[in-house]
Write a protein that holds these residues in place. Structure first.
Motif, mmCIF file in Angstrom:
data_model
loop_
_atom_site.group_PDB
_atom_site.id
_atom_site.type_symbol
_atom_site.label_atom_id
_atom_site.label_comp_id
_atom_site.label_asym_id
_atom_site.label_seq_id
_atom_site.Cartn_x
_atom_site.Cartn_y
_atom_site.Cartn_z
ATOM 1 N N GLY A 114 0.852 -1.312 0.009
ATOM 2 C CA GLY A 114 -0.017 0.095 0.072
ATOM 3 C C GLY A 114 0.694 1.314 -0.027
ATOM 4 N N ARG A 115 0.303 2.399 -0.369
ATOM 5 C CA ARG A 115 0.699 3.657 -0.285
ATOM 6 C C ARG A 115 -0.004 4.565 0.938
ATOM 7 N N VAL A 116 0.714 4.732 1.816
ATOM 8 C CA VAL A 116 0.362 5.300 3.119
ATOM 9 C C VAL A 116 1.433 6.480 3.840
ATOM 10 N N THR A 117 0.856 7.585 4.077
ATOM 11 C CA THR A 117 1.732 8.557 4.527
ATOM 12 C C THR A 117 1.322 9.000 5.971
ATOM 13 N N PHE A 118 2.520 9.019 6.934
ATOM 14 C CA PHE A 118 2.175 9.349 8.397
ATOM 15 C C PHE A 118 2.997 10.384 8.784
ATOM 16 N N VAL A 119 2.326 11.413 9.530
ATOM 17 C CA VAL A 119 2.959 12.611 10.008
ATOM 18 C C VAL A 119 3.319 12.482 11.467
ATOM 19 N N ILE A 120 4.751 12.348 11.814
ATOM 20 C CA ILE A 120 4.817 11.928 13.431
ATOM 21 C C ILE A 120 5.547 13.256 13.896
#
Length: 152
Positions: A114-120
């Protein structure tokens, strides 16, 4: 999948330069935009990486480092990064260990990663998650808006 407000799992992977990237060490300096993508040099992944590249300075100004992760090898990442002049690190998650740690779902009937973006944020807390296989450009624009909210 992990949720907004969860503590981001720590991990260590190799970069395209052979350096070691440890999330907890990087978070001491800045927020992290961690994006998982399916494969180097495919049309959607190239468009996404180049969009992050073209707006990289904006991310830096917002106090964030962009980091891409796929299951490709360090060698593949080196070629992809050089070809498209990517100013941010790509991490080789060859066994998909970090992908599983972040519970990134498979896409397209379970065939592709999958294509997933996280902002941490700097405290290691997940502030944003965007999961979309087809809206590669939205990963960049949505993420910038979230970071602006964290800074502002």
């Amino acid at each position: 999948m992990l949720q907004v407000g969860d503590q981001a799992p720590d991990f260590t992977l190799k970069t395209t330069t052979g350096d070691t990237f440890r999330l907890s060490e990087q978070l001491r300096q800045r927020s992290i935009v961690l994006y998982f993508y399916p494969k180097d040099d495919t049309p959607g992944c190239t468009a996404q990486a180049c969009s992050f590249r073209d707006q990289y300075e904006d991310f830096q100004d917002l106090g964030a480092e962009v980091v891409g992760i796929s299951s490709d090898t360090e060698t593949s990442h080196q070629k992809f990064s050089q070809k498209h002049r990517l100013p941010f690190p790509l991490l080789a998650d060859v066994g998909a260990r970090v992908r599983r740690l972040y519970e990134v779902p498979r896409a397209l009937l379970g065939i592709l990663p999958g294509r997933v973006t996280f902002v941490i944020d700097k405290n290691g807390v997940i502030q944003y998650i965007f999961n979309s296989m087809n809206a590669a450009a939205d990963h960049v624009s949505n993420t910038k808006e979230v970071l602006q909210g964290l800074v502002g």
